[in-house]
Design a protein around this motif. Structure first.
Motif, PDB file in Angstrom:
ATOM      1  N   GLN A  22      34.914  47.237  41.240  1.00  0.00           N
ATOM      2  CA  GLN A  22      35.081  46.645  42.570  1.00  0.00           C
ATOM      3  C   GLN A  22      34.728  45.159  42.560  1.00  0.00           C
ATOM      4  O   GLN A  22      35.428  44.339  43.166  1.00  0.00           O
ATOM      5  N   LEU A  23      33.647  44.808  41.877  1.00  0.00           N
ATOM      6  CA  LEU A  23      33.248  43.404  41.789  1.00  0.00           C
ATOM      7  C   LEU A  23      34.350  42.557  41.167  1.00  0.00           C
ATOM      8  O   LEU A  23      34.615  41.436  41.612  1.00  0.00           O
ATOM      9  N   ALA A  24      34.969  43.079  40.146  1.00  0.00           N
ATOM     10  CA  ALA A  24      36.006  42.334  39.435  1.00  0.00           C
ATOM     11  C   ALA A  24      37.222  42.049  40.322  1.00  0.00           C
ATOM     12  O   ALA A  24      37.970  41.097  40.072  1.00  0.00           O
ATOM     13  N   ARG A  46      28.494  35.535  36.187  1.00  0.00           N
ATOM     14  CA  ARG A  46      27.679  36.320  35.251  1.00  0.00           C
ATOM     15  C   ARG A  46      27.470  37.751  35.737  1.00  0.00           C
ATOM     16  O   ARG A  46      27.123  38.631  34.945  1.00  0.00           O
ATOM     17  N   SER A  47      27.686  37.983  37.019  1.00  0.00           N
ATOM     18  CA  SER A  47      27.505  39.325  37.584  1.00  0.00           C
ATOM     19  C   SER A  47      28.782  40.142  37.603  1.00  0.00           C
ATOM     20  O   SER A  47      28.759  41.313  37.979  1.00  0.00           O
ATOM     21  N   GLY A  48      29.907  39.521  37.241  1.00  0.00           N
ATOM     22  CA  GLY A  48      31.145  40.279  37.162  1.00  0.00           C
ATOM     23  C   GLY A  48      32.239  39.865  38.114  1.00  0.00           C
ATOM     24  O   GLY A  48      33.337  40.436  38.083  1.00  0.00           O
ATOM     25  N   ILE A  49      31.995  38.881  38.964  1.00  0.00           N
ATOM     26  CA  ILE A  49      33.061  38.355  39.828  1.00  0.00           C
ATOM     27  C   ILE A  49      34.062  37.606  38.957  1.00  0.00           C
ATOM     28  O   ILE A  49      33.686  36.710  38.198  1.00  0.00           O
ATOM     29  N   ARG A  50      35.331  37.963  39.072  1.00  0.00           N
ATOM     30  CA  ARG A  50      36.358  37.347  38.232  1.00  0.00           C
ATOM     31  C   ARG A  50      37.262  36.389  39.012  1.00  0.00           C
ATOM     32  O   ARG A  50      37.878  35.511  38.433  1.00  0.00           O
ATOM     33  N   ARG A  51      37.362  36.581  40.312  1.00  0.00           N
ATOM     34  CA  ARG A  51      38.315  35.816  41.121  1.00  0.00           C
ATOM     35  C   ARG A  51      37.538  34.898  42.067  1.00  0.00           C
ATOM     36  O   ARG A  51      37.144  35.293  43.158  1.00  0.00           O
ATOM     37  N   LEU A  52      37.316  33.688  41.616  1.00  0.00           N
ATOM     38  CA  LEU A  52      36.447  32.759  42.325  1.00  0.00           C
ATOM     39  C   LEU A  52      37.151  31.427  42.584  1.00  0.00           C
ATOM     40  O   LEU A  52      37.752  30.854  41.677  1.00  0.00           O
ATOM     41  N   THR A  53      37.061  30.963  43.811  1.00  0.00           N
ATOM     42  CA  THR A  53      37.573  29.643  44.184  1.00  0.00           C
ATOM     43  C   THR A  53      36.392  28.753  44.545  1.00  0.00           C
ATOM     44  O   THR A  53      35.512  29.158  45.313  1.00  0.00           O
ATOM     45  N   ILE A  54      36.361  27.562  43.978  1.00  0.00           N
ATOM     46  CA  ILE A  54      35.271  26.623  44.252  1.00  0.00           C
ATOM     47  C   ILE A  54      35.860  25.361  44.875  1.00  0.00           C
ATOM     48  O   ILE A  54      36.832  24.810  44.387  1.00  0.00           O
ATOM     49  N   VAL A  55      35.231  24.916  45.967  1.00  0.00           N
ATOM     50  CA  VAL A  55      35.768  23.806  46.755  1.00  0.00           C
ATOM     51  C   VAL A  55      34.724  22.709  46.889  1.00  0.00           C
ATOM     52  O   VAL A  55      33.602  22.949  47.347  1.00  0.00           O
ATOM     53  N   ASP A  56      35.073  21.491  46.499  1.00  0.00           N
ATOM     54  CA  ASP A  56      34.181  20.338  46.652  1.00  0.00           C
ATOM     55  C   ASP A  56      35.019  19.092  46.360  1.00  0.00           C
ATOM     56  O   ASP A  56      35.861  19.112  45.456  1.00  0.00           O
ATOM     57  N   SER A  57      34.772  18.024  47.072  1.00  0.00           N
ATOM     58  CA  SER A  57      35.573  16.812  46.890  1.00  0.00           C
ATOM     59  C   SER A  57      34.915  15.780  45.980  1.00  0.00           C
ATOM     60  O   SER A  57      35.557  14.806  45.592  1.00  0.00           O
ATOM     61  N   ASP A  58      33.647  15.989  45.634  1.00  0.00           N
ATOM     62  CA  ASP A  58      32.876  14.955  44.936  1.00  0.00           C
ATOM     63  C   ASP A  58      33.065  14.942  43.425  1.00  0.00           C
ATOM     64  O   ASP A  58      33.590  15.885  42.828  1.00  0.00           O
ATOM     65  N   ARG A  59      32.581  13.859  42.827  1.00  0.00           N
ATOM     66  CA  ARG A  59      32.427  13.752  41.382  1.00  0.00           C
ATOM     67  C   ARG A  59      30.952  13.832  41.038  1.00  0.00           C
ATOM     68  O   ARG A  59      30.085  13.602  41.891  1.00  0.00           O
ATOM     69  N   GLY A 257      23.293  36.988  45.185  1.00  0.00           N
ATOM     70  CA  GLY A 257      22.719  38.320  45.293  1.00  0.00           C
ATOM     71  C   GLY A 257      23.179  39.054  46.541  1.00  0.00           C
ATOM     72  O   GLY A 257      23.402  40.270  46.517  1.00  0.00           O
ATOM     73  N   LEU A 258      23.322  38.328  47.644  1.00  0.00           N
ATOM     74  CA  LEU A 258      23.806  38.950  48.873  1.00  0.00           C
ATOM     75  C   LEU A 258      25.236  39.453  48.707  1.00  0.00           C
ATOM     76  O   LEU A 258      25.597  40.527  49.201  1.00  0.00           O
ATOM     77  N   VAL A 259      26.053  38.662  48.014  1.00  0.00           N
ATOM     78  CA  VAL A 259      27.435  39.078  47.756  1.00  0.00           C
ATOM     79  C   VAL A 259      27.466  40.331  46.886  1.00  0.00           C
ATOM     80  O   VAL A 259      28.133  41.320  47.211  1.00  0.00           O
ATOM     81  N   VAL A 260      26.748  40.297  45.774  1.00  0.00           N
ATOM     82  CA  VAL A 260      26.752  41.427  44.841  1.00  0.00           C
ATOM     83  C   VAL A 260      26.196  42.681  45.517  1.00  0.00           C
ATOM     84  O   VAL A 260      26.757  43.777  45.397  1.00  0.00           O
ATOM     85  N   GLN A 261      25.114  42.524  46.240  1.00  0.00           N
ATOM     86  CA  GLN A 261      24.504  43.665  46.925  1.00  0.00           C
ATOM     87  C   GLN A 261      25.458  44.286  47.925  1.00  0.00           C
ATOM     88  O   GLN A 261      25.594  45.513  48.009  1.00  0.00           O
ATOM     89  N   ASP A 262      26.145  43.457  48.688  1.00  0.00           N
ATOM     90  CA  ASP A 262      27.092  43.964  49.684  1.00  0.00           C
ATOM     91  C   ASP A 262      28.280  44.648  49.023  1.00  0.00           C
ATOM     92  O   ASP A 262      28.735  45.707  49.473  1.00  0.00           O
ATOM     93  N   ALA A 263      28.783  44.041  47.944  1.00  0.00           N
ATOM     94  CA  ALA A 263      29.922  44.619  47.242  1.00  0.00           C
ATOM     95  C   ALA A 263      29.576  45.965  46.619  1.00  0.00           C
ATOM     96  O   ALA A 263      30.371  46.913  46.666  1.00  0.00           O
TER      97      ALA A 263
END
Length: 270
Positions: A22-24, A46-59, A257-263
């Protein structure tokens, strides 16, 4: 045994096969990958999430090195989300990491498919942009967790979680509540936040990069790029406060941890 199966063997021992599967499949988006969001991203992958989007405009700025996961002397000047994506893919080459060098704001909000994710993580600094993301995420049927202010903290034992309206002692939460009341717009549901009621004062000088002209290099163009000589990636904020790695990292880890726990909890429901 495949590489991913080997990577997550210890995690699977704790959680079980079905929760790992499910995490994957969960889709997670993190808005802001600085001192809090970068550590959250690392922990999720590292916990098993495979589908991740990261958003930030900075360098990456040299002053980010004290607390941001992907910030090193070798990544100064690089686009933050690209540097972090490179790091995350060395952890799990099979992960699907989408790096978006973009700011979340009223002008760009419509371009993000908030409802298309299973979890939305708020690690934004800007008050108005943070308020907008909270309103949108709470309107969508997605898991949502938010970070309050992680600067001006020293004591890790005072970091905790609480429902947004029950947070006490955090100036950012107070400012957000004031803004919601002023505008007459309120989050449509309750949501958990990571915060600390500790509030210290800056003791040092409010310096930026330590030079009159920032020498942050672009990764591809090398140091001393003329386009960067008079630009400081780190000093665009109205106020700069002191921060420490162990505090911002704990904030990020708690969000993950909140994400993993909920999932995991959802995976075990009949």
């Amino acid at each position: 045994m495949g590489i991913e199966q080997a990577i997550f063997r210890r995690t699977e021992l704790l959680l079980g096969n079905e929760p790992m599967a499910q995490l994957a499949e969960k889709r997670v988006i993190i808005f802001g990958v600085g001192g809090v969001g970068s550590w959250c991203a690392e922990s999720l992958v590292r916990s098993g999430i495979r589908r991740l989007t990261i958003v930030d405009s900075d360098r990456v700025c040299i002053t980010n090195i004290n607390r941001q996961l992907m910030a090193t002397t070798k990544t100064v000047g690089m686009v933050k989300v690209e540097a972090l994506r490179d790091r995350l893919l060395t952890i799990n080459p099979g992960a699907e990491i989408t790096a978006m060098q973009q700011i979340f704001s009223a002008e760009t909000a419509a371009s993000f498919d908030i409802a298309g994710y299973d979890y939305v993580i708020d690690a934004i600094d800007s008050l108005k942009d943070k308020a907008l993301l909270i309103l949108m995420a709470c309107q969508a049927k997605v898991g949502f967790f938010s970070s309050m202010g992680a600067a001006l903290k020293l004591d890790p034992t005072r970091i905790r979680t609480a429902e947004f309206w029950k947070i006490q002692g955090d100036p950012l939460a107070r400012a957000l509540r004031k803004r919601f009341k002023r505008d007459g717009q309120y989050p449509r549901r309750k949501f958990l936040c990571v915060y600390s009621d500790e509030l210290l004062q800056n003791k040092g000088q409010n310096a930026t990069c330590g030079t009159e002209q920032c020498m942050c290099p672009k990764a591809k163009n090398g140091p001393g790029d003329p386009a960067l000589l008079n630009h400081e990636w780190c000093s665009s904020k109205a106020q700069i406060n002191g921060t420490l790695a162990h505090i911002t990292a704990i904030f990020g880890f708690m969000l993950a941890g909140l994400v993993v726990q909920d999932a995991v909890k959802s995976a075990k429901m009949p």
